[in-house]
Design a protein around this motif. Structure first.
Motif, short mmCIF file in Angstrom:
data_model
loop_
_atom_site.label_atom_id
_atom_site.label_comp_id
_atom_site.label_asym_id
_atom_site.label_seq_id
_atom_site.Cartn_x
_atom_site.Cartn_y
_atom_site.Cartn_z
N TYR A 197 0.81 -1.23 0.00
CA TYR A 197 0.00 0.00 0.00
C TYR A 197 0.84 1.27 0.00
CZ TYR A 197 -3.10 3.70 1.59
OH TYR A 197 -3.78 4.89 1.71
N VAL A 198 1.79 1.40 0.95
CA VAL A 198 2.50 2.66 1.15
C VAL A 198 3.30 3.05 -0.09
CG1 VAL A 198 4.24 3.87 2.53
CG2 VAL A 198 2.60 2.35 3.64
N TRP A 199 4.13 2.10 -0.60
CA TRP A 199 4.98 2.44 -1.74
C TRP A 199 4.17 2.73 -3.00
CZ3 TRP A 199 9.32 4.47 -2.90
CH2 TRP A 199 9.86 4.33 -4.18
N PRO A 200 3.20 1.88 -3.39
CA PRO A 200 2.39 2.21 -4.58
C PRO A 200 1.64 3.53 -4.42
CG PRO A 200 2.11 -0.09 -4.00
CD PRO A 200 2.87 0.54 -2.88
N ARG A 201 1.18 3.81 -3.22
CA ARG A 201 0.47 5.05 -2.99
C ARG A 201 1.39 6.26 -3.15
NH1 ARG A 201 -4.78 6.85 -3.03
NH2 ARG A 201 -5.08 8.52 -1.52
N LEU A 202 2.65 6.08 -2.77
CA LEU A 202 3.60 7.19 -2.83
C LEU A 202 4.12 7.43 -4.24
CD1 LEU A 202 5.30 9.21 -1.11
CD2 LEU A 202 7.03 7.41 -0.93
N ILE A 203 4.34 6.36 -5.00
CA ILE A 203 5.05 6.47 -6.28
C ILE A 203 4.11 6.62 -7.47
CG2 ILE A 203 5.19 4.06 -7.05
CD1 ILE A 203 8.10 6.56 -6.77
N THR A 204 2.81 6.45 -7.25
CA THR A 204 1.87 6.55 -8.37
C THR A 204 0.74 7.52 -8.03
OG1 THR A 204 0.54 4.68 -7.57
CG2 THR A 204 2.29 4.18 -9.13
N ASP A 205 0.42 8.38 -8.96
CA ASP A 205 -0.77 9.22 -8.85
C ASP A 205 -1.61 9.14 -10.12
OD1 ASP A 205 0.75 10.70 -10.63
OD2 ASP A 205 1.37 12.16 -9.12
N ASP A 206 -1.29 8.15 -10.95
CA ASP A 206 -2.01 7.90 -12.19
C ASP A 206 -2.84 6.63 -12.01
OD1 ASP A 206 -2.94 7.37 -14.71
OD2 ASP A 206 -1.02 7.61 -15.72
N GLN A 207 -4.15 6.72 -12.24
CA GLN A 207 -5.02 5.57 -12.04
C GLN A 207 -4.64 4.38 -12.90
OE1 GLN A 207 -9.15 6.49 -12.54
NE2 GLN A 207 -9.42 7.03 -10.38
N ASN A 208 -3.95 4.62 -13.98
CA ASN A 208 -3.55 3.51 -14.85
C ASN A 208 -2.55 2.57 -14.17
OD1 ASN A 208 -5.09 4.31 -17.11
ND2 ASN A 208 -3.54 5.84 -17.65
N TYR A 209 -1.94 3.02 -13.07
CA TYR A 209 -0.95 2.20 -12.37
C TYR A 209 -1.37 1.89 -10.94
CZ TYR A 209 1.95 3.44 -16.34
OH TYR A 209 2.43 3.60 -17.61
N PHE A 210 -2.62 2.14 -10.60
CA PHE A 210 -3.09 1.86 -9.25
C PHE A 210 -3.18 0.34 -9.03
CE2 PHE A 210 -5.56 5.96 -8.06
CZ PHE A 210 -4.34 6.61 -7.92
N LEU A 211 -2.80 -0.08 -7.84
CA LEU A 211 -3.01 -1.46 -7.41
C LEU A 211 -4.32 -1.53 -6.63
CD1 LEU A 211 0.61 -2.40 -6.24
CD2 LEU A 211 -0.36 -2.41 -8.54
N VAL A 212 -4.73 -2.74 -6.27
CA VAL A 212 -6.03 -2.88 -5.62
C VAL A 212 -6.06 -2.16 -4.27
CG1 VAL A 212 -6.73 -5.02 -6.74
CG2 VAL A 212 -5.29 -5.12 -4.71
N SER A 213 -4.93 -2.14 -3.57
CA SER A 213 -4.91 -1.52 -2.24
C SER A 213 -5.15 -0.02 -2.32
CB SER A 213 -3.59 -1.81 -1.54
OG SER A 213 -2.49 -1.42 -2.36
N ASN A 214 -4.31 0.69 -3.10
CA ASN A 214 -4.54 2.13 -3.20
C ASN A 214 -5.71 2.46 -4.12
OD1 ASN A 214 -3.22 1.38 -5.50
ND2 ASN A 214 -1.48 2.78 -5.26
N GLY A 215 -6.12 1.51 -4.94
CA GLY A 215 -7.34 1.71 -5.72
C GLY A 215 -8.56 1.77 -4.82
N ILE A 216 -8.59 0.90 -3.81
CA ILE A 216 -9.69 0.91 -2.86
C ILE A 216 -9.69 2.21 -2.05
CG2 ILE A 216 -10.44 -0.11 -0.66
CD1 ILE A 216 -11.51 -1.52 -3.07
N GLN A 217 -8.49 2.69 -1.70
CA GLN A 217 -8.41 3.97 -1.00
C GLN A 217 -8.94 5.11 -1.86
OE1 GLN A 217 -7.78 4.50 2.04
NE2 GLN A 217 -7.57 6.72 2.11
N GLU A 218 -8.66 5.05 -3.16
CA GLU A 218 -9.17 6.06 -4.08
C GLU A 218 -10.70 5.98 -4.18
OE1 GLU A 218 -8.52 9.29 -6.69
OE2 GLU A 218 -7.22 8.23 -5.29
N ILE A 219 -11.21 4.75 -4.13
CA ILE A 219 -12.67 4.58 -4.14
C ILE A 219 -13.28 5.22 -2.90
CG2 ILE A 219 -14.51 2.87 -3.95
CD1 ILE A 219 -12.74 0.98 -5.58
N ARG A 220 -12.65 5.00 -1.75
CA ARG A 220 -13.18 5.53 -0.50
C ARG A 220 -13.16 7.06 -0.49
NH1 ARG A 220 -12.15 7.49 4.36
NH2 ARG A 220 -9.99 7.90 3.81
N GLU A 221 -12.09 7.63 -1.06
CA GLU A 221 -11.94 9.08 -1.00
C GLU A 221 -12.78 9.81 -2.04
OE1 GLU A 221 -7.80 9.79 -1.38
OE2 GLU A 221 -7.32 9.18 0.67
#
Length: 265
Positions: A197-221
């Motif tokens: 979660y932490v590293w993908p969330r830090l290194i990506t801000d493009d939805q095309n490279y979101f993983l399920v963990s930070n993708g779910i966080q994006e859904i929540r927000e």
């Protein structure tokens, strides 16, 4: 009785997650007092989870990240463990001690360094930037090294007398004998990558490279998560199922591999 009680406490959040995911939006919001069961389950929330956000794309990204990272890491771990377990070179013990000392450094301390390095290499929002910092593990190298050292050294000496190369001895003798530990490391790494979660969330801000963990966080927000809690729980259930199935299928291999790797003699 204490184990049963503790098991109920641990499993209750999973039960509540699944229960909420099969409740309709209206029935969930209409419950002034939470109900521990439902008489009219629905799978509409699962459809919403895949249609309201690109959840399938997040799954695909996570699959690519997990497979590639695990494959590269296994090569690095196997070769490193073999070098420390069987090869003789000057300063090996000191180098391995320094290597083990890295386990004392929290991952959070190196995240900023990794972030600066990846940014300077222009690898942000790329799969390569996601993968590179995760292709090695001191703990897995140590675990596999301990397992390799349980194999009698006489086998290695006999193989060298017969003219067998180190690589052939590794692939034909050591890897088959250490298969339970290798399976354990692979499964643990897969779980680690899937939950990253932490590293993908830090290194990506493009939805095309979101993983399920930070993708779910994006859904929540930004998505339906804040309002449509049942659909959010449905998405979490879908993401959790692969790991639960993986653990249930290979749980005996995991226990066996950890036991073999942590026992000498």
């Amino acid at each position: 009785m204490l184990l049963i009680l503790w098991g109920i406490i641990v499993l209750f959040p999973f039960y509540w997650m699944i229960l909420t995911s099969v409740k309709s939006y209206g029935s969930y919001n209409g419950e002034y007092v939470p109900k521990f069961f439902t008489l009219s389950p629905t799978f509409e929330n699962y459809v919403t989870a895949f249609t309201a956000v690109p959840l399938a794309k997040y799954f695909f990204n996570t699959f690519i990240f997990t497979v590639v990272t695990t494959a590269i890491m296994m090569v690095v771990v196997v070769l490193s463990a073999f070098a420390f377990a069987r090869l003789d070179f000057k300063g090996k013990d000191i180098l391995f001690s320094l290597f083990l000392s890295l386990m004392m450094i929290p991952n959070e301390l190196v995240i900023i360094t990794n972030f600066v390095t990846i940014t300077n290499l222009n690898l942000r929002n790329t799969f390569l930037g996601l993968i590179l910092p995760s292709v090695t593990s001191v703990f897995y190298i140590y675990l596999l090294k301990e397992n390799f050292e349980q194999i009698p050294e006489n086998l290695y000496k006999a193989a060298k007398v017969d003219g067998t190369s180190d690589f052939r001895y590794l692939t034909k003798v050591m890897l088959p004998i250490s298969r339970p530990t290798l399976i354990t490391i692979t499964i643990l790494k897969v779980i680690e990558c899937w939950n990253s979660y932490v590293w993908p969330r830090l290194i990506t801000d493009d939805q095309n490279y979101f993983l399920v963990s930070n993708g779910i966080q994006e859904i929540r927000e930004n998505g339906f998560g804040r309002e449509n809690v049942p659909a959010m729980m449905a998405a979490v259930v879908v993401i959790s199922v692969p790991l639960v199935v993986l653990f249930l299928v290979f749980r005996h291999k995991i226990m066996e591999g950890v036991a073999r790797g942590g026992t000498k003699g």
